[in-house]
Design a protein around this motif. Sequence first.
Motif, PDB file in Angstrom:
ATOM      1  N   TYR A 141       3.181  12.756  64.424  1.00  0.00           N
ATOM      2  CA  TYR A 141       4.131  14.012  64.963  1.00  0.00           C
ATOM      3  C   TYR A 141       3.523  15.070  64.243  1.00  0.00           C
ATOM      4  O   TYR A 141       3.078  15.279  63.166  1.00  0.00           O
ATOM      5  N   THR A 142       3.691  16.250  65.322  1.00  0.00           N
ATOM      6  CA  THR A 142       3.190  17.635  64.671  1.00  0.00           C
ATOM      7  C   THR A 142       4.913  18.010  64.791  1.00  0.00           C
ATOM      8  O   THR A 142       5.461  18.024  65.653  1.00  0.00           O
ATOM      9  N   LEU A 143       5.123  18.582  63.536  1.00  0.00           N
ATOM     10  CA  LEU A 143       6.346  19.331  63.106  1.00  0.00           C
ATOM     11  C   LEU A 143       6.173  20.778  62.839  1.00  0.00           C
ATOM     12  O   LEU A 143       5.301  21.126  62.256  1.00  0.00           O
ATOM     13  N   ALA A 144       7.242  21.594  63.547  1.00  0.00           N
ATOM     14  CA  ALA A 144       7.405  22.837  63.107  1.00  0.00           C
ATOM     15  C   ALA A 144       8.378  22.983  61.898  1.00  0.00           C
ATOM     16  O   ALA A 144       9.590  22.418  62.008  1.00  0.00           O
ATOM     17  N   VAL A 145       7.682  23.403  60.741  1.00  0.00           N
ATOM     18  CA  VAL A 145       8.798  23.595  59.530  1.00  0.00           C
ATOM     19  C   VAL A 145       9.372  24.722  59.740  1.00  0.00           C
ATOM     20  O   VAL A 145       9.007  25.859  59.586  1.00  0.00           O
ATOM     21  N   GLY A 146      10.781  24.776  59.371  1.00  0.00           N
ATOM     22  CA  GLY A 146      11.729  25.848  59.343  1.00  0.00           C
ATOM     23  C   GLY A 146      11.872  26.249  57.676  1.00  0.00           C
ATOM     24  O   GLY A 146      11.223  25.802  56.622  1.00  0.00           O
ATOM     25  N   GLY A 147      13.089  26.843  57.606  1.00  0.00           N
ATOM     26  CA  GLY A 147      13.229  27.054  56.437  1.00  0.00           C
ATOM     27  C   GLY A 147      13.744  25.817  55.362  1.00  0.00           C
ATOM     28  O   GLY A 147      14.346  24.837  55.775  1.00  0.00           O
ATOM     29  N   ARG A 148      13.602  26.175  54.035  1.00  0.00           N
ATOM     30  CA  ARG A 148      14.170  25.222  52.956  1.00  0.00           C
ATOM     31  C   ARG A 148      15.627  25.327  52.966  1.00  0.00           C
ATOM     32  O   ARG A 148      16.324  26.222  53.003  1.00  0.00           O
ATOM     33  N   LEU A 149      16.014  24.083  52.976  1.00  0.00           N
ATOM     34  CA  LEU A 149      17.556  23.797  52.711  1.00  0.00           C
ATOM     35  C   LEU A 149      18.163  23.322  51.503  1.00  0.00           C
ATOM     36  O   LEU A 149      17.494  22.487  51.036  1.00  0.00           O
ATOM     37  N   PRO A 150      19.210  23.966  51.168  1.00  0.00           N
ATOM     38  CA  PRO A 150      19.869  23.191  49.794  1.00  0.00           C
ATOM     39  C   PRO A 150      20.405  21.599  50.447  1.00  0.00           C
ATOM     40  O   PRO A 150      20.788  21.599  51.668  1.00  0.00           O
ATOM     41  N   GLU A 151      20.723  20.950  49.466  1.00  0.00           N
ATOM     42  CA  GLU A 151      20.979  19.667  49.921  1.00  0.00           C
ATOM     43  C   GLU A 151      22.222  19.463  50.625  1.00  0.00           C
ATOM     44  O   GLU A 151      22.551  18.886  51.598  1.00  0.00           O
ATOM     45  N   ASP A 152      23.342  20.222  50.299  1.00  0.00           N
ATOM     46  CA  ASP A 152      24.724  20.281  50.998  1.00  0.00           C
ATOM     47  C   ASP A 152      24.429  20.600  52.301  1.00  0.00           C
ATOM     48  O   ASP A 152      25.062  20.169  53.286  1.00  0.00           O
TER      49      ASP A 152
END
Length: 107
Positions: free
Chosen positions: A63-74
């Motif tokens: 898989y090639t994935l475009a990584v977005g923003g870091r997310l808090p767990e909630d």
Amino acid sequence: MEIVELDASVGVRGERTLVVGHSLTRLERGLEPRESVVLHTADDDYYAAQVRGIEFELDDTIYTLAVGGRLPEDLALERVEGLDADVHDLSLHELVDLLGDMRGRAC
């Protein structure tokens, strides 16, 4: 939406694009093109991502994935459960996605 649990050998921090084999995830099914997912790293970080490409090899699917923003767990868990405008702050999710997009363009 799926949480993609990543093997400890997969580093996400600072990456805009991630190429990862299905075998390095704990997925029970294959991903689809343009599918949105949440990446969960061995360091317990969460990132928004989208499938941009799928290649098939004899021993694995890549898989090639475009990584977005870091997310808090909630927020990550809200996305996986499904966003509902009556329950969730959709503008907060949009803001996180916008910041992730801007992160990808900064260079």
